[in-house]
Enzyme design. Sequence first.
Site, PDB file in Angstrom:
ATOM      1  N   ASP A 144       0.867  -1.178   0.000  1.00 19.53           N
ATOM      2  CA  ASP A 144       0.000   0.000   0.000  1.00 19.53           C
ATOM      3  C   ASP A 144       0.905   1.230   0.000  1.00 19.53           C
ATOM      4  OD1 ASP A 144      -1.805   2.014   0.351  1.00 19.53           O
ATOM      5  OD2 ASP A 144      -2.571   1.323   2.286  1.00 19.53           O
ATOM      6  N   ASP A 146       1.215   4.916   0.308  1.00 18.75           N
ATOM      7  CA  ASP A 146       0.395   5.966   0.916  1.00 18.75           C
ATOM      8  C   ASP A 146       1.170   7.290   0.900  1.00 18.75           C
ATOM      9  OD1 ASP A 146      -1.467   7.388   2.302  1.00 18.75           O
ATOM     10  OD2 ASP A 146      -1.213   6.329   4.208  1.00 18.75           O
ATOM     11  N   SER A 179      -6.038   3.431  -5.571  1.00 18.36           N
ATOM     12  CA  SER A 179      -6.885   2.985  -4.458  1.00 18.36           C
ATOM     13  C   SER A 179      -8.256   3.636  -4.406  1.00 18.36           C
ATOM     14  CB  SER A 179      -6.162   3.244  -3.132  1.00 18.36           C
ATOM     15  OG  SER A 179      -6.088   4.648  -2.880  1.00 18.36           O
ATOM     16  N   GLY A 180      -8.462   4.729  -5.158  1.00 15.93           N
ATOM     17  CA  GLY A 180      -9.726   5.436  -5.067  1.00 15.93           C
ATOM     18  C   GLY A 180      -9.784   6.374  -3.882  1.00 15.93           C
ATOM     19  N   LYS A 526       1.991 -25.691 -51.912  1.00 14.62           N
ATOM     20  CA  LYS A 526       1.902 -25.899 -50.458  1.00 14.62           C
ATOM     21  C   LYS A 526       1.436 -24.588 -49.821  1.00 14.62           C
ATOM     22  CE  LYS A 526       4.233 -27.904 -46.507  1.00 14.62           C
ATOM     23  NZ  LYS A 526       3.479 -27.078 -45.562  1.00 14.62           N
ATOM     24  N   ASP A 528       0.383 -22.082 -46.664  1.00 14.27           N
ATOM     25  CA  ASP A 528       0.883 -21.750 -45.324  1.00 14.27           C
ATOM     26  C   ASP A 528      -0.299 -21.423 -44.416  1.00 14.27           C
ATOM     27  OD1 ASP A 528       2.746 -21.346 -43.409  1.00 14.27           O
ATOM     28  OD2 ASP A 528       3.510 -19.450 -44.168  1.00 14.27           O
TER      29      ASP A 528
END
Length: 822
Positions: A144, A146, A179-180, A526, A528
Site C-alpha cells: 500500500d 500511501d 486505491s480510489g 503448399k 501456409d
Amino acid sequence: MAEGSRQLVEVDGRRLRLTNLEKVMYPETGTTKGEVISYYAEIASVMVPLVAGRPVTRKRWVHGVGTADDPAQPFFEKNLAEHAPEWVRRGVIQHSDGPKTYPIAGDRATLVWLAQQAALELHVPQWRFDAQGGATNPDRMVFDLDPGEGMGLAECAEVARLVRDLIAGMGLEAMPVTSGSKGIHLYAALDGSQTSQQVSDVAHELARALEADHPDLIVSSMRKTLRTSRVLIDWSQNNGKKTTIAPYSLRGRSRPTVAAPRTWEELDDPGLRHLEASEVLARAADGVDPMRAITERSHGGPLSEYLSMRSTGKTPEPMPASTWGAASAPGDDSARFVIQEHHARRLHFDLRLERDGVLKSWAVPKGVPETSGVNHLAVQTEDHPMEYATFEGTIPAGEYGAGSMTIWDTGTYATEKWRDEEVIIDLDGQPGGPLGGVVRVALIRTDGSGEKSSWLLHRMKDQRPHARVEEARQRRLETAGDDEGFATRPPASGAPRPAMIRERPMLATPGTVGMLARGDWALEWKWDGIRVLARVEGGGVRLMSRNGIDITERYPELARLPEVIDGDALVDGEIVALDAEGRPDFGRLQERMGLTKPREIAAVAASVPVRLLLFDVLEVDGASVVAEPYRARRARLAELARRVPGVPVEVPPAAEGTPADALDESRMLGLEGIVAKRPGSAYRPGARTDEWVKLKVTRTQEVVIGGYRRGVGTRTGRIRSLLVGIPGARGLEHGLEYAGRVGSGLGEKELDRLLATFSETEQPDAPFLDVPAADAADAVWVRPGLVGEIEFSGWTGTGVARHPRWRGLRTDIDPADVRREE
C-alpha cells in the site's frame, strides 16, 4: 417509502428483496443506492475472482457518504447478521473475543446482497478459506503506497515502479491499483508456499531496502511524523489479520471512486487520477482487466481440481490458462449448457451448466429422463472450463476419463431456481436435437456436498416454463443476432450439426527435388495455413483440425461451405489468411487461431478474413473414396466443388511443370513450397507416407516448447527466449531432443500470453535429453504441451537450429505428432 423503491429481483437464480433504491448515497454526484447495486452487479464478472474464497469485512454507510464538508460516519462490520440469506457462503475466524462468521463473496448474487446492505467498501485479506473452512497461505503480496503531506499519485507511481523492478528480480510481477482514496496498491501473485508471516517479513525487508536506497522519497516506518514529503510503503497489510480494500470496490468518498486496477502505461500519465464507477464499468465492458494477470497466477480457483487431474499434451481436452474460469460470467438470459455422450469404462452422459465463469458438471449414467415418472441418478463432478462446452474427441487410455466424447445436445438454459440443494432449469437445445425442444428439469441433491455428491435428475411433470423463464427465453430468441451467441449453436440455416470427424489428415514426408527424379508426380502448391477436414452434411458444416479439435465456430465465414459442395462430403484442405497481395500469410492467421469467443472472432474476422483451399476428398454422399487413386479423387473434387461468388472456398489449380520448375515458381510467388503426390496413391488417414512429398522454399520446423530463459535488465521478469525441442525416436514421453533457443520473431503480447500459460505448467526438471549448460543456467522448465513453428537456415552438427525465427503457435498440432524434418 416511495413507489418503486422496493423490488424483488433474481440474480443468477437467487432471489433478493432490494429496498430504498432511490436513496442518494453520494450527494455530490446524485448516485443512488440502486446505481450502487447496479455497479456491483455489472462489475462482478471481474471482481468475483479477486474476492472469491476470502472473508469480507464491510464498511457500511447506511445513510450515504454525506458531503466533503459534512462527511457521514461509516461503521465496520465483520460478523454476518443472522438474517443473511442462507445461500451466502460463510467462513469462521477465531478472534480474541471469540469466533466471528464472515460472508464470502464468491458470486454476483452475494455482491448484490452486500450492496443492498449499503456496504460500499469491501475489504479482504490476501488469503482464502480452503474447502474445510481453514485459512490457506496467502496467494498474493500487497504493498500500500500511501502519500504523505506534499506528495500525490505521481510520486506514488514513481515508488510503484521502484517496487515493480525490485520484486521482478524475485520472479514476481506487480500490478497497480489506484486505491480510489489517496495512493496506489501493488499486487503480486504468490504460489501459496509461504505463510502470511513469512510474506509480511519479506515485504517489510523489501520496503526497508527501498527506503535505504531512496531515503528522500520512501519511508517504511508506520510513524506518522516521518511521512511528510515521502511515500509510505505499507507492508503490514500482508499480515494474516489485516485486510485491504478489494480491487474494484467502491470507496466511501464524496464521489463514487473505485479501487481501480490500472496498466503500467497509465501510471506514466502525468495526469493520472482516481477513476469513478462509470469509468471502471466502461473499461470492464471493453475488456480492460489488468488484474486478470494476477488472478491467473494465483493458486486455487474452481478449476484447480480439473487441472490437477489432467496433463497438458497427454489429453486433447482444453487446458485453461486460469484456474478461475472465464473472465465474464453471463447473466441468466444467456447461460449455456451442453450434454456430452461419454464412452468411458461405461457409457454415461455429462450434463454441464455455465455458472460463475465455469461449467458446473454432473455425470448422469442414464441421461435425461424421457418421462416425469422416472428419476435418474446424477453425480456432481469437478467444475470444467467454458472451453469444454465445444469439446469432442478421444481421451487417451491411461488418462482420467479415457474414452471418446461427443456432444449429444447443446444450447442455452434459463434458471427458475438455483439453490445448494435444488436446481430447476429449462434446457433449450438445438433445433431437431435429441432433447426435442425446451425441456424443464430439476436437480435435487440427496447426499453429500460438492464433488461426488449424489443428486436426482427429474423431468418436470409440468413442462410449461415458469413465466419469468419464458420471458428470458423470448429475450434470447429476439436478440440472438446481437449477442455473442453460443459456441456450438447450429448454422443459421437451422441445419443439424454434421457427425463427428474421426479421421485424421494424410501427411506428407519432407523431401528434395532429387527424390522426385523418378516416376510420375502430381504437383500442388503448399499452403501456409491450418490443415482441416471439413464435413458437409444436410446443409451443415463441421471443421476439425489436424489434432482432432472442433474449430467450426472459430471460422464462421466457412459456414457457407455447403453452397460450394454439391451434396454431402468429407473434404480435405487448408485454412489460410491472405496478405495484401493475395498470398497466404501465417502471421496474419495467428490473429485468428487463438480466438474462441464469438464476439472476439467477429471483431477480428472483419480485418483478417480466411479462405478454405480444398485439395482432396475422403467421402461422397456417405461412401468412402479413400481407396480410390489420387487422380480419381481430384476429379471427384472438381465435380463436387463449384466457385460461388462471395463464399471464401475454392479448389486452387495444380502446379505445373517439373518439380524443380514448380519449386522455383513457388519461390517467385512467395508461397511456402510444393507438395508432390503419386497419381495412383490412396488416401491413408492419419498416415505419413512417401507417396506424398513436401518441398519447402524456406526451412520450417514444428517444435515443442520445453522451457524459457529469464529476461535480464529491462526484460527482468519476462521471457528472454524460448527453449524448444523435438520428440526423439522413442516418443515424447522419453524426452525432447534439444533444438535450440529462439527469441527472434516473438511479439510482446505473445510473450505475455506464453508467460501466463507457463506459470501453470512449470516443472523442476528439464524435459530435454541434453541441454547446453549456458542455456540451462537460467532456464525455467515447463511441461512440453505447446507446439510452435520456427523457420531457420539449417541444422548444426548437434541437431540445433541455426538462426531460428519464431513463426507462431500451432494449436492444431499435438506435441507427440511433431517430427524432425530432415
